[in-house]
Write a protein that holds these residues in place. Structure first.
Motif, mmCIF file in Angstrom:
data_model
loop_
_atom_site.group_PDB
_atom_site.id
_atom_site.type_symbol
_atom_site.label_atom_id
_atom_site.label_comp_id
_atom_site.label_asym_id
_atom_site.label_seq_id
_atom_site.Cartn_x
_atom_site.Cartn_y
_atom_site.Cartn_z
ATOM 1 N N UNK A 194 17.832 -123.259 -16.026
ATOM 2 C CA UNK A 194 17.911 -124.207 -16.896
ATOM 3 C C UNK A 194 16.671 -125.332 -16.731
ATOM 4 N N UNK A 198 18.186 -131.944 -16.936
ATOM 5 C CA UNK A 198 19.366 -131.823 -17.640
ATOM 6 C C UNK A 198 19.887 -130.324 -18.015
ATOM 7 N N UNK A 199 18.712 -129.141 -18.499
ATOM 8 C CA UNK A 199 19.058 -127.537 -17.946
ATOM 9 C C UNK A 199 19.499 -127.649 -17.140
ATOM 10 N N UNK A 202 23.117 -128.716 -17.251
ATOM 11 C CA UNK A 202 24.433 -128.498 -18.577
ATOM 12 C C UNK A 202 24.879 -126.599 -17.826
ATOM 13 N N UNK A 203 24.398 -125.768 -17.735
ATOM 14 C CA UNK A 203 24.323 -124.848 -16.883
ATOM 15 C C UNK A 203 25.227 -125.291 -16.258
ATOM 16 N N UNK A 206 29.129 -126.171 -17.283
ATOM 17 C CA UNK A 206 29.490 -124.553 -18.414
ATOM 18 C C UNK A 206 29.958 -123.577 -17.422
ATOM 19 N N UNK A 207 29.531 -123.560 -16.234
ATOM 20 C CA UNK A 207 30.190 -123.072 -15.422
ATOM 21 C C UNK A 207 31.003 -122.940 -13.877
#
Lengths: 342, 319
Positions: A194, A198-199, A202-203, A206-207
């Motif tokens: 990511x 923040x990347x 976020x992953x 979401x996972x």
């Protein structure tokens, strides 16, 4: 007429630039940028000096200070003493941050999962593939671990956070040290990358079944599920500001020439194992004594008055003993006349 | 006043005579400046990337290991190269029919009252900065994509079939296919707008005559307007493809950024542009040389694509 106007303009601009007591410029690490900005804002009101800090990344900070285009550089990755000497630089730490393993495991709360360096390395090497792996389970008796595959998330961009994390894995696990090793970007054996904290966050969000690592401030502000880690003293510690400070306090700064010290895996009982300081780089010999003085005056002010503001932004400040040590080191920053600038 | 009107229109020299050489020179300077800039970029890419290119040779293009750790630096760019080609091709395959549909609808079928709003919407879509697409892709599109597309497809794929391999990966909304879809959305407005302009250039008489002969809308599109704008259409497609090849930010957010060979459509991968965006900031020495060399590879790929487009245009027998 035109000439008088031009003279007038020059005069005003001279007066204007003279009115700013110190106009200092710096560039480098993104991690401490918010706190530097906050300090600069308050400092400007008090001391009438402006700080222009460009968060271009640690690597960029090093390049800029070596090229002497800024008054100071900033880096999350300390320079080695010989590298400092070769470039006529010296460095000192400003604030401390911690890297926190975060995860997304439905039913598991923050601080429930216990990890060691070896287990974390095995996960990131792809050797531990599911959450109910016997090794992971043996450290986490009493936690209901699901039979979900582990999705590894790492940073895709080169960063000080990755440097601390992978260096820690290198220290704790031979397979990691001989494999990907410690660097701000490595050849990740598994997982997905990511961009930025923040990347990664976020992953992970979401996972289901994922694990990642982010800076402490990020994990805290986003209420992420973190793991507790075993430190060098064998104690299980949580990622808290106090435990980062403990790592910094326990470190042997006096034995580190040029403050080249990674705060990883420090001995203190409460020390969080993945801790790191961020550094300021300056030329030992300043071409303009006033500029050098202004930079040090700013950081001196920040050491004295900046702790509360840093804490508000979830940074950990240096213990007083280390600040004293840093102030002593400033005596070796000299102007063209060979006298200390501050 | 009246004198001027009565005087015979005598002009010894044409009005633009004095400006002409200056105008020609300016135009020539503009054109050569562009050429010089292009050459300069190429030369500096070769010089900057040379340390990596000379060290790894052909292995730079065929190698699959990308290891920036200074203790064992190895740079093989096959993963990002393949990632770039796959995402661009898939994006083009998805965007082209839709862009064509939008353009034909706007020109042939659209009620005049709708023509302006839809046209404006398409143009607005083209104006959105790519980082916004990236953020939207990561925070909004990815979760929906994971839940409604990836997971059902993975569950539905028969065990052991080619579908299972194609749909393998981590169902979290990131990866090759997700990046391709975002890319498709990004290049769609460009292609749609250009195609629409092209279709508008078809003379009304040509179209009307076809209708007059009793052709249906589909027949007119297929056998009259499309062949008429074929050359320009290929150009429009190449423009879209060019953007897809070089797109950076949006892809970086959603592709998953792993340097290896992607194993399936849901697997994470990387593109040339995303790799450069990720690593250039903190790179030094051989790593930055490798990244510049990667830029050179992208340059060459884009050049090949343009050359192919030229080739297609030169051979009118193939439609």
């Amino acid at each position: 007429m035109l000439k008088t106007l031009a003279v007038a303009i020059t005069a005003t601009s001279l007066v204007a630039s003279g009115a700013i007591a110190g106009n200092i410029s710096g560039a480098g690490a993104t991690f401490p940028a918010p706190v530097y900005a906050k300090w600069a804002e308050t400092y400007k009101a008090k001391a009438d000096a402006t700080l222009n800090y460009q968060a271009i990344g640690s690597g960029g900070g090093k390049k800029q200070i070596i090229a002497n285009t800024v008054d100071f550089g900033a880096s999350d990755k300390p320079m080695k003493p010989d590298e400092l000497a070769a470039n006529g630089l010296q460095q000192f730490p400003t604030v401390i941050g911690g890297v926190v393993p975060v995860m997304n495991l439905p039913g598991v709360k923050a601080g429930e999962i216990r990890l060691t360096a070896k287990v974390l390395a095995d996960i990131y090497l792809g050797l531990i593939k599911t959450w109910d792996d016997p090794v992971l389970a043996s450290w986490n008796k009493g936690v209901k671990l699901p039979h979900t595959p582990i999705t590894v998330v790492h940073r895709s961009d080169g960063s000080g956070t990755s440097f601390l994390f992978t260096s820690y894995l290198s220290m704790g696990d031979e397979k990691w040290a001989n494999g990907p090793g410690g660097n701000d970007a490595v050849n990740w054996p598994v997982g997905l990358g990511g961009k930025g904290n923040d990347g990664v966050a976020a992953f992970v969000k979401q996972t289901p079944g994922s694990i990642g690592y982010v800076e402490y401030a990020y994990a805290k502000q986003n209420n992420m599920t973190y793991a507790i880690m075993q430190n060098k003293a064998g104690k299980w510690v949580a990622p808290t500001a106090a435990n980062f400070a403990a790592a910094a306090a326990g470190a042997k700064w006096t034995e580190a020439p040029g403050f080249y010290l990674l705060l990883l895996d420090q001995p203190g009982a409460n020390a969080w194992p993945i801790t790191g300081a961020t550094f300021i780089l300056m030329h030992s010999k300043q071409t303009n004594a006033q500029n050098g003085h202004d930079v040090l005056a700013f950081f001196d002010w920040a050491y004295k008055n900046g702790d509360a503001q840093a804490a508000e932004l979830d940074y950990v400040t240096l213990p007083p003993a280390i600040k004293t040590l840093v102030r002593k080191s400033w005596k070796t920053i000299v102007g063209p006349d060979g006298k200390p600038v501050f | 006043m009246s004198n001027a009107l009565n005087a015979p229109p005598r002009r010894t020299t044409p009005r633009g005579f004095h400006i002409e050489p200056i105008f020609e020179m300016l135009c020539f300077a503009a054109a050569t400046a562009l050429l010089a800039a292009l050459g300069g970029v190429l030369v500096s890419l070769v010089i900057g990337g040379w340390p990596a290119l000379s060290k790894f040779g052909f292995g730079f293009i065929t190698g699959v290991t990308w290891d920036p750790n200074p203790d064992h630096e190895v740079y093989g760019a096959a993963g990002p190269i393949i990632g770039t080609l796959i995402t661009s091709a898939v994006a083009l395959a998805m965007a082209l029919p839709i862009a064509g549909g939008v353009a034909f609808f706007l020109v042939e079928l659209c009620p005049p009252i709708l023509r302006r709003p839809i046209g404006t919407a398409v143009e607005l879509l083209a104006g959105i900065p790519s980082i916004v697409y990236g953020m939207w892709g990561l925070f909004v599109f990815a979760p929906l994509f994971a839940k409604n597309i990836e997971m059902p497809l993975m569950a539905a794929a028969p065990v052991g079939s080619v579908w299972e391999t194609l749909f393998s990966g981590i169902p979290n909304g990131s990866g090759i296919l997700a990046a391709s879809i975002i890319l498709a959305i990004m290049i769609l407005p460009f292609m749609a707008a250009t195609l629409r302009e092209l279709l508008n250039t078809v003379p009304a008489q040509v179209r009307e005559s076809a209708y007059g002969l009793g052709a249906t809308t589909a027949e007119v599109v297929m056998s009259v307007t499309l062949p008429y704008v074929r050359r320009g259409a290929i150009g429009a497609v190449m423009l879209g493809l060019g953007r897809a090849l070089g797109e950076t930010m949006a892809v970086t957010f959603i592709i998953g950024n792993s340097h290896g060979f992607p194993k399936g459509l849901f697997d994470s991968g990387s593109t040339i542009a995303s790799t450069i965006a990720n690593e250039f900031n903190e790179a030094s020495g051989l790593q930055s040389a490798a990244l510049i060399a990667l830029g050179l590879v992208l340059f060459v790929i884009t050049f090949i694509v343009l050359a192919l487009a030229r080739l297609l245009l030169r051979n009118p027998a193939k439609v």
